[in-house]
Design a protein around this motif. Structure first.
Motif, mmCIF file in Angstrom:
data_model
loop_
_atom_site.group_PDB
_atom_site.id
_atom_site.type_symbol
_atom_site.label_atom_id
_atom_site.label_comp_id
_atom_site.label_asym_id
_atom_site.label_seq_id
_atom_site.Cartn_x
_atom_site.Cartn_y
_atom_site.Cartn_z
ATOM 1 N N ASN A 25 0.807 -1.217 0.000
ATOM 2 C CA ASN A 25 0.000 0.000 0.000
ATOM 3 C C ASN A 25 0.832 1.255 0.000
ATOM 4 O O ASN A 25 0.315 2.348 0.060
ATOM 5 N N GLY A 26 2.152 1.117 -0.065
ATOM 6 C CA GLY A 26 2.951 2.315 -0.243
ATOM 7 C C GLY A 26 3.277 3.063 1.017
ATOM 8 O O GLY A 26 3.766 4.172 0.958
ATOM 9 N N GLY A 27 3.087 2.514 2.170
ATOM 10 C CA GLY A 27 3.517 3.206 3.375
ATOM 11 C C GLY A 27 2.399 3.984 4.021
ATOM 12 O O GLY A 27 1.233 3.717 3.832
ATOM 13 N N ASN A 28 2.763 4.978 4.793
ATOM 14 C CA ASN A 28 1.797 5.697 5.596
ATOM 15 C C ASN A 28 1.524 7.080 5.052
ATOM 16 O O ASN A 28 0.571 7.320 4.359
ATOM 17 N N ASN A 29 2.352 8.034 5.412
ATOM 18 C CA ASN A 29 2.161 9.378 4.888
ATOM 19 C C ASN A 29 3.080 9.546 3.708
ATOM 20 O O ASN A 29 3.955 8.770 3.468
ATOM 21 N N ILE A 83 8.426 14.879 12.248
ATOM 22 C CA ILE A 83 9.215 15.309 13.407
ATOM 23 C C ILE A 83 8.683 14.604 14.656
ATOM 24 O O ILE A 83 7.478 14.492 14.869
ATOM 25 N N ASP A 84 9.597 14.138 15.486
ATOM 26 C CA ASP A 84 9.276 13.409 16.727
ATOM 27 C C ASP A 84 8.577 12.080 16.460
ATOM 28 O O ASP A 84 8.058 11.448 17.379
ATOM 29 N N LYS A 85 8.594 11.659 15.214
ATOM 30 C CA LYS A 85 8.002 10.354 14.866
ATOM 31 C C LYS A 85 9.013 9.565 14.040
ATOM 32 O O LYS A 85 9.992 9.059 14.559
ATOM 33 N N GLU A 86 8.778 9.480 12.742
ATOM 34 C CA GLU A 86 9.649 8.679 11.886
ATOM 35 C C GLU A 86 11.091 9.170 11.878
ATOM 36 O O GLU A 86 12.027 8.367 11.784
ATOM 37 N N TYR A 87 11.279 10.488 11.967
ATOM 38 C CA TYR A 87 12.648 11.006 11.936
ATOM 39 C C TYR A 87 13.470 10.567 13.156
ATOM 40 O O TYR A 87 14.694 10.513 13.095
ATOM 41 N N VAL A 88 12.810 10.285 14.250
ATOM 42 C CA VAL A 88 13.516 9.760 15.422
ATOM 43 C C VAL A 88 14.149 8.424 15.068
ATOM 44 O O VAL A 88 15.309 8.144 15.390
ATOM 45 N N ASP A 89 13.392 7.602 14.374
ATOM 46 C CA ASP A 89 13.907 6.301 13.941
ATOM 47 C C ASP A 89 15.011 6.478 12.910
ATOM 48 O O ASP A 89 16.020 5.756 12.942
ATOM 49 N N TYR A 90 14.856 7.422 12.001
ATOM 50 C CA TYR A 90 15.889 7.667 10.996
ATOM 51 C C TYR A 90 17.213 8.048 11.662
ATOM 52 O O TYR A 90 18.286 7.557 11.275
ATOM 53 N N ALA A 91 17.132 8.951 12.636
ATOM 54 C CA ALA A 91 18.339 9.385 13.337
ATOM 55 C C ALA A 91 19.018 8.214 14.034
ATOM 56 O O ALA A 91 20.248 8.070 14.000
ATOM 57 N N LYS A 92 18.211 7.371 14.646
ATOM 58 C CA LYS A 92 18.747 6.203 15.348
ATOM 59 C C LYS A 92 19.429 5.248 14.379
ATOM 60 O O LYS A 92 20.552 4.778 14.630
ATOM 61 N N ARG A 93 18.793 4.953 13.267
ATOM 62 C CA ARG A 93 19.345 4.004 12.294
ATOM 63 C C ARG A 93 20.591 4.552 11.616
ATOM 64 O O ARG A 93 21.537 3.811 11.327
ATOM 65 N N PHE A 105 16.907 17.003 12.593
ATOM 66 C CA PHE A 105 15.909 17.346 11.586
ATOM 67 C C PHE A 105 15.209 18.653 11.943
ATOM 68 O O PHE A 105 14.785 18.846 13.079
ATOM 69 N N GLU A 106 15.112 19.527 10.960
ATOM 70 C CA GLU A 106 14.385 20.787 11.110
ATOM 71 C C GLU A 106 13.326 20.842 10.016
ATOM 72 O O GLU A 106 13.642 20.684 8.833
ATOM 73 N N ALA A 107 12.069 21.046 10.395
ATOM 74 C CA ALA A 107 10.975 21.055 9.425
ATOM 75 C C ALA A 107 10.338 22.429 9.331
ATOM 76 O O ALA A 107 10.149 23.109 10.347
#
Length: 451
Positions: A25-29, A83-93, A105-107
């Motif tokens: 389904n191509g992901g979420n957002n 921000i405070d969601k998926e990017y948290v995981d990106y930073a960790k990985r 990340f700055e949005a």
């Protein structure tokens, strides 16, 4: 169509069929345009003023990027929702791969304008999504990315390049069409997808009669109107270079040319009551929920919005996607465009780390799947199942080209915001007067720039 475009379309067809079988389904957002407008200005999918494949190891990254992968970098993005969601995981990985490096990340909501201001100030983050600048200006601000080993593996390699060097790598690709709620269509008694403009209007009338808003325009937000000013005119013309050819005329906007034809369609939709009841008080975030629930039936946007609609409260199999029929011929061209391109500040204190992050975003982050994009990596399959339906209508893909330096300079001098042109055209008592106004601005700027 160029050979590249033909190959890419073949890939899309294969990918779409595979995706349909796999039920992805191509992901979420997703999407270049979330919250502040996509990337359609330069023939691609940027609103505003015009102007996970194979992964390379850390050792390869360090050698090709010419330095240690360490230090802190900042990525400026339009994805405020991550921000405070998926990017948290990106930073960790990212840190797991490069223990001595860190990404922040700055949005921002007005990406194109904000990034231009930051660049003009001489102070801008390590990694940005390149705004609508002439490609000839890219070397002034950005580092070449040819050392990442991606050039032969990606689509749209030349989109943000200058004099043979690549300065930007697209986050993904998209095409524009009608994203629709299947249940809303069924409830309105629509049994066949419209293949002509008359059929499209007829479907809208059925939806309106059922109490369903036929098309969500998000008129007030402005940026969502970009397809009516760029993608659709190019599709009508069958010419990806339409925007650039404006420099050959003092009157690029006429009622009977592709720009006027495209804008007349949305004006007709407005006059017939097929848009939101009050176009001056629309809301982008709410509209996704309304499309998901079936209160609204359709968007004219890119495939990037499909995951966002699904995430807003429906299932993948309730969301469809078909090419926008802009005339009664039964044939249709569609724009094929790259999204925002990742660019690296040439003066970054941690240049190697910034480049490594771009490579990681393209190869390993999974953002293209999450965002509902057609992957920029040639050997990666798309996860957007709805592309199978879209391609079943056999559209002819028109591959986007960059705005020329001359076009960008004239647009900037004229201070033309193409989505504002659409707004004024739709609401005006005399649409010709609006075209005359913009043609006057264009001709004056053209005379000043192209001496």
């Amino acid at each position: 169509m160029k050979k590249f475009g033909l190959v890419l379309v073949t890939v899309f067809m294969t990918v779409a069929l595979l995706a349909a079988c796999g039920g992805g389904n191509g992901g979420n957002n997703g999407g270049n345009a979330v919250n502040n407008g996509g990337n359609a200005a330069n023939g691609g999918s940027n609103a505003g003023a015009e102007n996970a494949g194979g992964s390379a190891g850390a050792a390869e990254g360090e050698s090709t990027e010419g330095g240690d992968i360490s230090g802190t970098i900042t990525f400026l993005t339009n994805r405020t929702d991550m921000i405070d969601k998926e990017y948290v995981d990106y930073a960790k990985r990212f840190k797991e791969k490069y223990p001595n490096a860190e990404v922040k990340f700055e949005a921002v909501t007005d990406l194109d304008k904000t990034t231009k201001i930051r660049i003009a100030s001489g102070e801008f983050p390590d990694v940005v999504l390149i705004p609508t600048l002439p490609n000839s200006d890219l070397p002034k601000y950005f580092a070449p990315l040819d050392d990442l080993g991606l050039n032969d593996r990606i689509y749209f390699k030349d989109y943000k390049s200058f004099e043979g060097k690549v300065y930007g790598i697209s986050a993904g690709g998209s095409t524009t069409g009608i994203v629709y709620n299947k249940k809303a269509f069924a409830d309105a008694g629509i049994t066949a997808i419209p293949k002509t403009l008359d059929e499209f209007y007829a479907a809208a009338e059925k939806l309106k009669a059922k109490g369903i808003v036929p098309l969500a325009s998000n008129f007030k937000d402005q940026w969502t109107l970009y397809p009516w000013a760029s993608e659709l005119p190019s599709s009508i013309a069958g010419n990806a270079n339409l925007n650039n050819e404006r420099v050959n005329s003092d009157t690029p906007y006429t009622l009977d040319n592709p720009y006027g034809q495209a804008m007349t369609i949305i004006r007709t939709m407005y006059e017939k009551g097929y848009l939101e009841p009050d176009v001056n008080s629309t809301n982008w975030e709410q509209s996704k929920k309304d499309i998901a629930s079936g209160k609204f039936a359709m968007y004219l946007l890119g495939n990037w919005v499909i995951p966002q609609v699904i995430e807003s409260g429906t299932t993948s199999d309730n969301v469809g996607f078909f090419p926008m029929p802009y005339d009664n011929s039964g044939k249709v061209n569609v724009a094929l465009a790259p999204d925002w391109g990742y660019g690296v500040n040439k003066d970054s204190k941690n240049l190697a780390t910034a480049k490594a992050f771009v490579k990681w975003m393209v190869e390993e982050s999974g953002f293209d799947d999450f965002a509902g994009f057609i992957p920029v990596l040639k050997d990666k399959e798309a996860k957007v199942a709805q592309l199978s339906e879209f391609n079943s209508f056999s559209p002819t893909y028109i591959e986007a080209v960059s705005d020329s330096a001359e076009t960008t300079e004239v647009v900037n001098k004229a201070q033309i915001v193409k989505e504002a042109l659409v707004q004024e055209f739709v609401l005006a008592k005399d649409p010709q007067a609006i075209l005359d106004k913009y043609n006057k601005q264009w001709a004056k700027a053209k005379k000043a720039v192209l001496k």
